[in-house]
Scaffold this active site. Structure first.
Site, PDB file in Angstrom:
ATOM      1  N   ARG A  56       0.709  -1.330   0.089  1.00  0.00           N
ATOM      2  CA  ARG A  56       0.040   0.062  -0.207  1.00  0.00           C
ATOM      3  C   ARG A  56       0.834   1.265   0.048  1.00  0.00           C
ATOM      4  NH1 ARG A  56      -1.762   1.489   4.465  1.00  0.00           N
ATOM      5  NH2 ARG A  56      -2.368  -0.533   5.359  1.00  0.00           N
ATOM      6  N   LYS A 205      -6.993   7.773 -19.379  1.00  0.00           N
ATOM      7  CA  LYS A 205      -7.280   8.316 -20.561  1.00  0.00           C
ATOM      8  C   LYS A 205      -5.966   8.346 -21.539  1.00  0.00           C
ATOM      9  CE  LYS A 205     -11.314   9.037 -19.343  1.00  0.00           C
ATOM     10  NZ  LYS A 205     -11.248   9.425 -17.690  1.00  0.00           N
TER      11      LYS A 205
END
Ligand code: PLP
Length: 382
Positions: A56, A205
């Protein structure tokens, strides 16, 4: 890149995209990093690690990706998150109850949803302002204002905001500026060089570019801010998987050549539609007639592959176009190799209140095109 290598800024964007973040694995010579599918790391003695203790916090496949992103954006540091929205939320986590954020009035609908329907419950307040109007921005600044947040060009109206102008208004008030650079990618616009404090990308994107990963990132230069963002990344834990980090680094290798073709296609499609009798308005900052053209030409290194149009004939005409193309797939998202078409009013911006949609011009006849990297004439024909 190895420390002895020349500064990345000496290299062209094409070279940087291919080499940023990782040269080769010193153990094996592998030119791509292994996918370290591990949650934890053996320690020689308590707190004696080889630099990693728990994934993490960090992971050896994430490290080269973050390094590559920082190099591409010419930032001191970059941190990745499980989505673009999680990256924006990490910025909101730097704020306390009662703090105020000024947002551009044309933003991805999901960002407005996060602000208005999640963050307000944490006591944050928001104003939406036309940031192309400096007087409106000055009037919106309050003692509690901590951030100004905007996209340029904006989604979906492709308005261009002068980053440097916003920064020069914000700085005397000690207000930080964050820019969502998703539509440009790091190759076509450098908000940090214009004075912004944070740059955000929906990596989903252009940066990944292959429509197979959801991820976001934040880049900055200020050490204190970077330390806070890293702490939030580790503490909140909205981190991407090692496999996704591998995929994104793979995508980055072709970012420069992809952006070139996105741009060529965006321009050709915009110019074609601009003289088409069925189209009322074309929004593409590369057109000389676009109101933001001069600012875009100064602060951007290209105009990208996003084009929005308003059809004559409103919703009916839009529906015919949206269901009539073959290459432009009807889908949300943008920036992938394949061309996409979508209807902001009922898809990406459906979560905005109707009055807000009307205010920024998201009418029923508005259609947004993400021009992919297919052959230019094929897209125009489609
Ligand atoms: N910012 C912009 C400009 C976007 O278009 C999007 C998604 O469409 C986001 C942020 C959110 O990114 P993600 O979908 O990766 O969470």
């Amino acid at each position: 890149m190895a420390n002895s290598d020349p500064q990345p800024t000496q290299w062209s964007a094409e070279t940087l995209a291919v080499h940023a973040g990782f040269e080769f694995d010193p153990q094996t010579g592998a030119v791509m990093p292994p996918i370290y599918a591990t949650s934890t790391y053996a320690q020689e003695a308590p707190a004696q690690t080889k630099g990693y203790d728990y994934s993490r916090g960090d992971n050896p496949t994430r490290t080269p990706l973050q390094k590559a992103l920082a190099e591409l954006e010419s930032a001191q540091g970059a941190y990745v998150f499980g989505s673009g929205m999680a990256a924006i939320d990490a910025v909101l986590q730097t704020m306390k109850s009662g703090d105020h954020l000024i947002a551009g009035n044309d933003l991805y609908g999901g960002t407005v949803r996060l602000f208005n329907r999640v963050a307000v419950d944490r006591g944050l307040t928001f104003s939406y302002v036309d940031l192309s109007n400096p007087e409106a921005l000055k009037a919106a600044i309050q003692p509690a204002t901590r951030w100004i947040w905007f996209e340029t060009p904006t989604n979906p109206m492709l308005q261009v905001i002068d980053i440097n102008q916003v920064v020069s208004i914000a700085k005397p008030h000690g207000v930080k500026v964050g820019v969502d650079n998703t539509f440009m990618s790091p190759l076509l616009q450098s908000p940090l060089a214009e004075g912004a404090d944070v740059v955000m990308h929906s990596i989903t994107k252009y940066i990944n570019g292959h429509s197979d990963v959801i991820m976001g990132c934040l880049m900055a230069n200020d050490e204190e801010l970077l330390a806070r963002l890293k702490f939030i990344q580790m503490s909140v834990g909205a981190v991407p998987s090692p496999f996704d980090c591998f995929l994104v680094l793979r995508g980055i290798r072709t970012l420069a050549v992809r952006m070139r073709q996105h741009e060529a296609n965006g321009r050709a499609v915009a110019e074609f539609l601009n003289q088409h009798p069925g189209i009322e308005t074309v929004f593409y900052p590369g057109l000389a007639s676009h109101p933001g053209h001069a600012v875009a030409a100064r602060q951007q290194r290209g105009f990208g592959g996003m084009v929005s149009i308003v059809l004559r004939g409103g919703q009916t005409a839009a529906h015919r176009l949206l269901t009539g193309t073959r290459l432009f797939k009807l889908a949300e998202s943008l920036g992938g190799v394949e061309s996409l078409i979508q209807h902001p009013a009922s898809m990406t911006h459906a979560s905005l209140p109707a009055a807000r949609r009307a205010e920024v011009g998201i009418v029923d006849g508005l259609v947004r095109l993400s021009c992919g990297i297919e052959g230019t004439q094929d897209l125009v024909d489609d």
